[in-house]
Design a protein around this motif. Sequence first.
Motif, PDB file in Angstrom:
ATOM      1  N   ALA A  19      23.359  28.375   0.802  1.00 27.34           N
ATOM      2  CA  ALA A  19      23.691  29.252   1.924  1.00 27.34           C
ATOM      3  C   ALA A  19      22.437  29.609   2.718  1.00 27.34           C
ATOM      4  O   ALA A  19      22.454  29.611   3.957  1.00 27.34           O
ATOM      5  CB  ALA A  19      24.377  30.514   1.416  1.00 27.34           C
ATOM      6  N   THR A  20      21.344  29.868   2.022  1.00 23.44           N
ATOM      7  CA  THR A  20      20.075  30.177   2.683  1.00 23.44           C
ATOM      8  C   THR A  20      19.591  28.984   3.485  1.00 23.44           C
ATOM      9  O   THR A  20      19.113  29.128   4.617  1.00 23.44           O
ATOM     10  CB  THR A  20      19.015  30.581   1.637  1.00 23.44           C
ATOM     11  OG1 THR A  20      19.522  31.669   0.872  1.00 23.44           O
ATOM     12  CG2 THR A  20      17.716  30.983   2.293  1.00 23.44           C
ATOM     13  N   GLU A  21      19.703  27.785   2.913  1.00 23.87           N
ATOM     14  CA  GLU A  21      19.280  26.560   3.598  1.00 23.87           C
ATOM     15  C   GLU A  21      20.113  26.328   4.860  1.00 23.87           C
ATOM     16  O   GLU A  21      19.590  25.916   5.890  1.00 23.87           O
ATOM     17  CB  GLU A  21      19.417  25.366   2.650  1.00 23.87           C
ATOM     18  CG  GLU A  21      18.881  24.084   3.191  1.00 23.87           C
ATOM     19  CD  GLU A  21      17.369  24.079   3.346  1.00 23.87           C
ATOM     20  OE1 GLU A  21      16.880  23.297   4.180  1.00 23.87           O
ATOM     21  OE2 GLU A  21      16.679  24.850   2.650  1.00 23.87           O
ATOM     22  N   ALA A  22      21.410  26.597   4.791  1.00 22.20           N
ATOM     23  CA  ALA A  22      22.269  26.444   5.966  1.00 22.20           C
ATOM     24  C   ALA A  22      21.842  27.408   7.078  1.00 22.20           C
ATOM     25  O   ALA A  22      21.830  27.036   8.257  1.00 22.20           O
ATOM     26  CB  ALA A  22      23.724  26.672   5.588  1.00 22.20           C
ATOM     27  N   CYS A  23      21.485  28.619   6.708  1.00 20.31           N
ATOM     28  CA  CYS A  23      21.003  29.581   7.700  1.00 20.31           C
ATOM     29  C   CYS A  23      19.698  29.106   8.323  1.00 20.31           C
ATOM     30  O   CYS A  23      19.496  29.201   9.535  1.00 20.31           O
ATOM     31  CB  CYS A  23      20.799  30.952   7.064  1.00 20.31           C
ATOM     32  SG  CYS A  23      22.308  31.759   6.546  1.00 20.31           S
ATOM     33  N   ARG A  24      18.814  28.581   7.501  1.00 20.11           N
ATOM     34  CA  ARG A  24      17.522  28.097   7.977  1.00 20.11           C
ATOM     35  C   ARG A  24      17.681  26.923   8.946  1.00 20.11           C
ATOM     36  O   ARG A  24      16.932  26.796   9.907  1.00 20.11           O
ATOM     37  CB  ARG A  24      16.652  27.677   6.798  1.00 20.11           C
ATOM     38  CG  ARG A  24      15.208  27.447   7.169  1.00 20.11           C
ATOM     39  CD  ARG A  24      14.312  27.143   5.987  1.00 20.11           C
ATOM     40  NE  ARG A  24      14.448  28.118   4.927  1.00 20.11           N
ATOM     41  CZ  ARG A  24      14.714  27.817   3.652  1.00 20.11           C
ATOM     42  NH1 ARG A  24      14.868  26.566   3.289  1.00 20.11           N
ATOM     43  NH2 ARG A  24      14.820  28.759   2.742  1.00 20.11           N
ATOM     44  N   LYS A  25      18.689  26.072   8.706  1.00 22.15           N
ATOM     45  CA  LYS A  25      18.906  24.905   9.563  1.00 22.15           C
ATOM     46  C   LYS A  25      19.731  25.224  10.814  1.00 22.15           C
ATOM     47  O   LYS A  25      20.000  24.344  11.609  1.00 22.15           O
ATOM     48  CB  LYS A  25      19.619  23.805   8.766  1.00 22.15           C
ATOM     49  CG  LYS A  25      18.737  23.165   7.728  1.00 22.15           C
ATOM     50  CD  LYS A  25      19.461  22.046   7.026  1.00 22.15           C
ATOM     51  CE  LYS A  25      18.562  21.366   6.019  1.00 22.15           C
ATOM     52  NZ  LYS A  25      19.267  20.284   5.316  1.00 22.15           N
ATOM     53  N   GLY A  26      20.161  26.462  10.968  1.00 22.80           N
ATOM     54  CA  GLY A  26      20.901  26.856  12.160  1.00 22.80           C
ATOM     55  C   GLY A  26      22.381  26.537  12.099  1.00 22.80           C
ATOM     56  O   GLY A  26      23.032  26.424  13.132  1.00 22.80           O
ATOM     57  N   ASN A  34      22.095  31.883  16.303  1.00 26.42           N
ATOM     58  CA  ASN A  34      21.655  31.518  14.959  1.00 26.42           C
ATOM     59  C   ASN A  34      21.129  32.754  14.249  1.00 26.42           C
ATOM     60  O   ASN A  34      20.529  33.625  14.880  1.00 26.42           O
ATOM     61  CB  ASN A  34      20.549  30.467  15.012  1.00 26.42           C
ATOM     62  CG  ASN A  34      21.049  29.132  15.509  1.00 26.42           C
ATOM     63  OD1 ASN A  34      22.237  28.864  15.489  1.00 26.42           O
ATOM     64  ND2 ASN A  34      20.143  28.297  15.961  1.00 26.42           N
ATOM     65  N   VAL A  35      21.371  32.823  12.952  1.00 25.94           N
ATOM     66  CA  VAL A  35      20.936  33.992  12.200  1.00 25.94           C
ATOM     67  C   VAL A  35      20.042  33.572  11.040  1.00 25.94           C
ATOM     68  O   VAL A  35      20.134  32.453  10.545  1.00 25.94           O
ATOM     69  CB  VAL A  35      22.139  34.799  11.651  1.00 25.94           C
ATOM     70  CG1 VAL A  35      22.955  35.378  12.778  1.00 25.94           C
ATOM     71  CG2 VAL A  35      23.004  33.961  10.755  1.00 25.94           C
ATOM     72  N   LYS A  36      19.190  34.494  10.645  1.00 25.81           N
ATOM     73  CA  LYS A  36      18.392  34.295   9.439  1.00 25.81           C
ATOM     74  C   LYS A  36      19.234  34.684   8.233  1.00 25.81           C
ATOM     75  O   LYS A  36      20.229  35.401   8.359  1.00 25.81           O
ATOM     76  CB  LYS A  36      17.145  35.175   9.483  1.00 25.81           C
ATOM     77  CG  LYS A  36      16.154  34.784  10.541  1.00 25.81           C
ATOM     78  CD  LYS A  36      14.932  35.673  10.450  1.00 25.81           C
ATOM     79  CE  LYS A  36      13.889  35.264  11.443  1.00 25.81           C
ATOM     80  NZ  LYS A  36      12.702  36.122  11.354  1.00 25.81           N
ATOM     81  N   ALA A  37      18.834  34.229   7.077  1.00 24.62           N
ATOM     82  CA  ALA A  37      19.573  34.514   5.850  1.00 24.62           C
ATOM     83  C   ALA A  37      19.582  36.007   5.528  1.00 24.62           C
ATOM     84  O   ALA A  37      20.496  36.502   4.873  1.00 24.62           O
ATOM     85  CB  ALA A  37      18.980  33.728   4.688  1.00 24.62           C
ATOM     86  N   SER A  38      18.596  36.723   6.015  1.00 24.26           N
ATOM     87  CA  SER A  38      18.482  38.143   5.679  1.00 24.26           C
ATOM     88  C   SER A  38      19.279  39.048   6.615  1.00 24.26           C
ATOM     89  O   SER A  38      19.303  40.264   6.415  1.00 24.26           O
ATOM     90  CB  SER A  38      17.012  38.560   5.720  1.00 24.26           C
ATOM     91  OG  SER A  38      16.491  38.352   7.020  1.00 24.26           O
TER      92      SER A  38
END
Length: 138
Positions: A19-26, A34-38
Amino acid sequence: MRVDKFLWCVRYFKTRSLATEACRKGKVKIGGANVKASREVYATDKIRVRKNQIDYEIEVLDLPTSRVGAKIAGLYVNDITPKEAFDKMELLKYSKDYYRKKGSGRPTKKDRRDIDDWVESPENEKKEDTAPENEKKE
């Protein structure tokens, strides 16, 4: 609750690191951005997640305290993904499997010739040949 943790809790991703990686990749958006994981998630937020070539649209109903079972996940999210997104995936699946089996390698010479013949069909050549003749007569 963080957006990566929320997507993991409601079982859109198998692990929180995915899930974090998906956020990082947009691939995760809230409100079109686009959002950051945090980033914090609140009730009534609409999240768009791109996963497996499908854009899932999720409406947050409530925040779970921890990871929930698949049967209970519907209490926390409302999936408003349009049906057309799933139909496109079905068409893509059929278009890939009809010709070659997965893992059979690159096309052979014969396959390439067949593809070229199909692209350069006689119907297209006839249309191209008749146009200059008509112009010459006039």
